[in-house]
Design an enzyme around this catalytic site. Structure first.
Site, PDB file in Angstrom:
ATOM      1  N   ASP A  94      16.547  37.408  16.496  1.00 10.38           N
ATOM      2  CA  ASP A  94      16.641  36.218  17.340  1.00 10.38           C
ATOM      3  C   ASP A  94      17.670  36.524  18.420  1.00 10.38           C
ATOM      4  O   ASP A  94      18.856  36.690  18.120  1.00 10.38           O
ATOM      5  CB  ASP A  94      17.110  35.007  16.535  1.00 10.38           C
ATOM      6  N   LYS A 158      12.277  30.215  21.021  1.00  9.26           N
ATOM      7  CA  LYS A 158      13.134  29.421  20.128  1.00  9.26           C
ATOM      8  C   LYS A 158      13.986  28.453  20.935  1.00  9.26           C
ATOM      9  O   LYS A 158      14.504  28.808  21.996  1.00  9.26           O
ATOM     10  CB  LYS A 158      14.006  30.367  19.305  1.00  9.26           C
ATOM     11  N   LYS A 200       9.898  28.474  17.433  1.00  2.64           N
ATOM     12  CA  LYS A 200      10.920  28.247  16.418  1.00  2.64           C
ATOM     13  C   LYS A 200      11.850  27.143  16.896  1.00  2.64           C
ATOM     14  O   LYS A 200      12.457  27.245  17.957  1.00  2.64           O
ATOM     15  CB  LYS A 200      11.723  29.516  16.129  1.00  2.64           C
TER      16      LYS A 200
END
EC number: 4.1.2.4
Length: 249
Positions: A94, A158, A200
């Site tokens: 991430d 995300k 996400k």
């Protein structure tokens, strides 16, 4: 739409990202994630190798997800690529967008950076998630950033780190963390582009009501390849849903 405990838990990247967490706390996090049926543990890279070995030793079916250039997105592209290369032990990464370039509207540099980090991760077989840190962006900046990120084709886009400066977010009229509105906007832009990118949602997710709204906003089948939930308060949600399930039976 209602979602089962098993479905929700299977979407969770159970997170332990406080900088002061000890190794034994990471071990406990991993045990919790396995017990709850989560998809992965999301941790700082200092514990990446430990997590891989611990999961293997225990025989758990969990992925290891590490955060990179987190939470500021402030490293030069060359360094960002290097830390991806150093993270080959992991399953997923991430990584935060280069926030300074976004706020400076240096879209050429944003695009080059994201393309470079995504292709580096892809070449190494790592699932990539690019964090846009929504709370720091105006609507116009979101539209441009989402478009660039989605076109660079990471596995996921995300929403946030969960560590955004609340005062700065407030000055822009934004909330911190994941919101159904931003998830829906990501989904709409992806569909317009023709991308099947995953989404996400992370930051400030604590209740089933939030989870349901986020999943509904994504408009996708709730599977780990499509939707993830980044949560540190997973255990509380697990207990809440488990209790509700017992009461309904």
């Amino acid at each position: 739409m209602k979602y089962s405990l098993k479905t929700v838990m299977s979407l969770v990247d159970h997170s332990g990202l406080k900088p002061y967490l000890r190794e034994d706390e990471i071990a406990r996090l991993i045990g919790e994630a396995s017990e709850m049926g989560n998809y992965s543990v999301c941790i700082e890279p200092i514990y990446g190798n430990f997590a891989v070995e611990y999961i293997k030793e225990k025989g758990y079916s969990l992925k290891v997800d590490v955060t990179l250039d987190f939470p500021f997105g402030s490293l030069p592209t060359s360094a960002r690529k290097k830390i991806i290369e150093d993270s080959v032990y992991a399953d997923e990464i991430d990584m935060v967008i280069p926030i300074g370039y976004v706020k400076s509207h240096r879209w050429d540099k944003v695009e080059q950076d994201i393309n470079d980090v995504v292709s580096t991760a892809r070449d190494l077989g790592l699932v990539s998630k690019i964090i846009t840190e929504d709370g720091y962006l105006t609507l116009d900046e979101k539209l441009k950033t989402y478009d660039i990120v989605i076109r660079s084709a990471p596995d996921f886009i995300k929403t946030s780190t969960g560590f955004a400066d609340k005062e700065f977010c407030k000055s822009l009229g934004n909330e911190t963390g994941a919101t159904p509105e931003n998830v829906k906007l990501m989904s709409e832009i992806a569909k317009k582009i023709g991308s099947n990118i995953g989404i996400k949602a992370a930051g400030g997710i604590h209740t089933y009501d939030q989870v349901e709204k986020i999943i509904d906003s994504a408009g996708m089948i709730p599977e780990p390849s499509n939707i993830r939930l980044g949560m540190s308060g997973t255990k509380k949600l697990y207990e809440e849903m488990k209790k509700a399930s017992v009461q309904q039976s």
